[in-house]
Design an enzyme around this catalytic site. Structure first.
Site, PDB file in Angstrom:
ATOM      1  N   PHE A   1       0.861  -1.194   0.000  1.00 28.29           N
ATOM      2  CA  PHE A   1       0.000   0.000   0.000  1.00 28.29           C
ATOM      3  C   PHE A   1       0.890   1.234   0.000  1.00 28.29           C
ATOM      4  CE2 PHE A   1      -2.334   3.515   1.862  1.00 28.29           C
ATOM      5  CZ  PHE A   1      -3.541   3.450   1.174  1.00 28.29           C
TER       6      PHE A   1
ATOM      7  N   ASP B   1       9.302   2.711   1.182  1.00 28.29           N
ATOM      8  CA  ASP B   1       8.213   3.483   1.763  1.00 28.29           C
ATOM      9  C   ASP B   1       8.176   3.214   3.269  1.00 28.29           C
ATOM     10  OD1 ASP B   1       5.787   4.409   2.705  1.00 28.29           O
ATOM     11  OD2 ASP B   1       4.629   3.726   0.973  1.00 28.29           O
TER      12      ASP B   1
ATOM     13  N   LYS C   1       3.520  10.339   8.129  1.00 29.99           N
ATOM     14  CA  LYS C   1       2.664  10.235   9.327  1.00 29.99           C
ATOM     15  C   LYS C   1       3.118  11.011  10.583  1.00 29.99           C
ATOM     16  CE  LYS C   1       0.341   5.982   7.936  1.00 29.99           C
ATOM     17  NZ  LYS C   1      -1.075   6.387   7.967  1.00 29.99           N
TER      18      LYS C   1
HETATM   19  C1  LIG Z   1       3.046   2.623   3.767  1.00 30.38           C
HETATM   20  C2  LIG Z   1       2.150   3.759   3.404  1.00 30.38           C
HETATM   21  N1  LIG Z   1       2.421   4.483   2.316  1.00 30.38           N
HETATM   22  C3  LIG Z   1       1.655   5.530   1.951  1.00 30.38           C
HETATM   23  C4  LIG Z   1       0.552   5.887   2.696  1.00 30.38           C
HETATM   24  C5  LIG Z   1      -0.296   7.043   2.263  1.00 30.38           C
HETATM   25  O1  LIG Z   1      -0.149   8.110   3.160  1.00 30.38           O
HETATM   26  P1  LIG Z   1      -1.221   9.305   3.185  1.00 30.38           P
HETATM   27  O2  LIG Z   1      -2.506   8.743   3.668  1.00 30.38           O
HETATM   28  O3  LIG Z   1      -0.616  10.313   4.126  1.00 30.38           O
HETATM   29  O4  LIG Z   1      -1.318   9.824   1.793  1.00 30.38           O
HETATM   30  C6  LIG Z   1       0.220   5.150   3.829  1.00 30.38           C
HETATM   31  C7  LIG Z   1      -0.982   5.475   4.612  1.00 30.38           C
HETATM   32  O5  LIG Z   1      -1.499   4.714   5.373  1.00 30.38           O
HETATM   33  C8  LIG Z   1       1.044   4.067   4.200  1.00 30.38           C
HETATM   34  O6  LIG Z   1       0.763   3.325   5.280  1.00 30.38           O
END
Ligand SMILES: Cc1ncc(COP(=O)(O)O)c(C=O)c1O
Length: 420
Positions: A141, A226, A255
């Site tokens: 994700f 990520d 986050k």
């Molecule tokens: C691993 C990862 N990447 C990207 C995102 C996307 O972040 P945002 O909701 O701040 O766009 C999330 C959100 O949960 C995430 O857990």
């Protein structure tokens, strides 16, 4: 405003994107939140990994108040005091050289994807075969915008929006043979989360990450990690990849970075950054003085919290393992530091446990149908873990009694299409 009136108004006025729990939060302090009826909740989700310092942290409040009275926004057409200072701190803790600041996780990942393509274009202009393919992982994700969705290996998020950005292939999670099979000179980046978060708290294996590092290094492709959910202290180290002894070419964070204000960043090397020039990428709000000043304070406080995260994480895991020996429904305990999960053998039980804990004043959530996820603030103490363990024990016991089948393997695994 009452909960009922807010629900009525939202139903009429908002895009129906969320299936919210029926709670109206009005304030928070430390590890606790309070709702509109004055009921207290122990926060073991921290706004999905955002409120790492809990709520209303005095040092964060102080910086916020001071900076809000001085300067909130200027635009990236001008300098302010904090971007370089924040980038310096992030470079120091990540082993990388440079940062680009934005507003969210998905924006950080979009920037990283653009950087990988831009770097590959420049880097391969001397006669090599073009590099443009992105290898991402199944079950991953990376966010909700188109590039992030295109690299997200879960059909339920992608399906309604196809066709997505082209040039992405998915490798089976932790499958070394599949990675070797799909990797060739046309790949510009291998993309992964060190610990899959929305995918059910699944750490990538040491062998897989090392192979991804070796293959990318040899071919001149990039390793893009990520750490939006698992980075910035969540696992007891500044970055989760530091448990594996590798350094990526690009890492994304967001986050907890600005303690609740929207701020994301991509970090990279001088070499890879050479792929970007003025005008190729940018943002109006990203990296503003308010968010950056707060983020500097967050990182300063984080220095003193890493050991605590490790210690509490170990205690929490041990307690969850104990619980597992008592409850047949518990299939697995996973995670590192304070990014932990238990896998249950039934989506219905998982759903029931989350709502029962909510009734009892404890916030957790469910991801990937059968997984209960714990992302507490880094400032929790043992007594808070004990409270959650007692509540889980009661709730799992109840559901086992209810089903009259308390022995392992009798629940049927039930998959739902969508999760909250
Ligand atoms: C691993 C990862 N990447 C990207 C995102 C996307 O972040 P945002 O909701 O701040 O766009 C999330 C959100 O949960 C995430 O857990």
């Amino acid at each position: 405003m009452s909960l009922a009136s807010v629900i009525r108004a939202e139903k009429k006025l908002l895009l129906p994107t969320y299936d919210r729990q029926k709670v109206l939060f009005t304030r928070g302090r430390g590890v606790y939140l309070w709702d509109s009826n004055g009921k207290r909740y122990l926060d073991f989700l921290s706004g999905i990994g955002v409120n790492a310092l809990g709520h209303a942290h005095p040092a964060i409040q102080k910086v916020l108040k001071r900076q809000a009275g001085k300067l909130i926004h200027t635009s990236n057409l001008f300098y302010h005091e904090y971007q370089a200072e924040l980038a310096k701190r992030l470079a120091k803790i990540s082993g990388l050289d440079r940062a680009f600041f934005c507003n969210s996780g998905t924006e950080a990942w979009e920037g990283a994807l653009k950087l990988a393509r831009a770097y590959a274009r420049v880097n391969n202009s001397n006669g090599h075969k073009a590099k443009w393919r992105l290898l991402a992982l199944e079950n991953s994700f990376h966010g909700r915008t188109f590039g992030s969705l295109a690299t997200t290996g879960q059909e339920k998020y992608r399906h309604p929006f196809a066709p997505l950005v082209p040039g992405v292939n998915f490798v089976a999670f932790n499958d070394l043979v599949d990675l070797k099979r799909q990797f060739d000179g046309s790949v510009c980046a291998v993309c992964l989360e060190t610990i899959q978060g929305e995918g059910g708290i699944k750490p990538v294996s040491r062998e897989f990450l090392q192979l991804a590092r070796e293959l990318t290094e040899k071919s001149g492709a990039l390793l893009m990690i990520d750490e939006i959910q698992c980075g910035l202290g969540r696992t007891g180290k500044y970055f989760a990849y530091q448990h594996y002894g590798i350094t990526p070419d690009i890492v994304t964070v967001a986050k907890p970075l600005a303690a609740g204000l929207p701020l994301g960043a991509l970090l990279t090397t001088d070499r890879v950054a050479s792929g970007m020039h003025p005008g190729m990428h940018g943002t109006t709000f990203g990296g503003g003085p308010l968010a950056c000043a707060v983020a500097i304070e967050f990182l300063r406080i984080l220095d003193g919290l890493l050991g605590h995260v490790t210690k509490l994480g170990q205690y929490f895991v041990a307690e969850l393992q104990n619980l597992r020996s008592k409850h047949a429904a518990m299939q697995d305990v996973r995670g590192i530091g304070l990014m932990l999960a238990i896998e249950l053998d039934s989506a219905d039980v998982a759903k029931a446990v989350v709502s029962e804990l909510l009734q009892q004043g404890i916030l957790i959530n469910r991801t990937h149908d059968t997984v209960l996820r714990f992302l507490p603030p880094y400032i929790i103490e043992k007594k808070h873990v004990d409270e959650v363990i007692r509540a889980l024990d009661r709730s799992l016991g109840k559901s086992e009694n209810h089903n009259h089948r308390g022995h392992r393997g009798t629940h049927t695994k039930h998959r739902e299409k969508r999760v909250g």
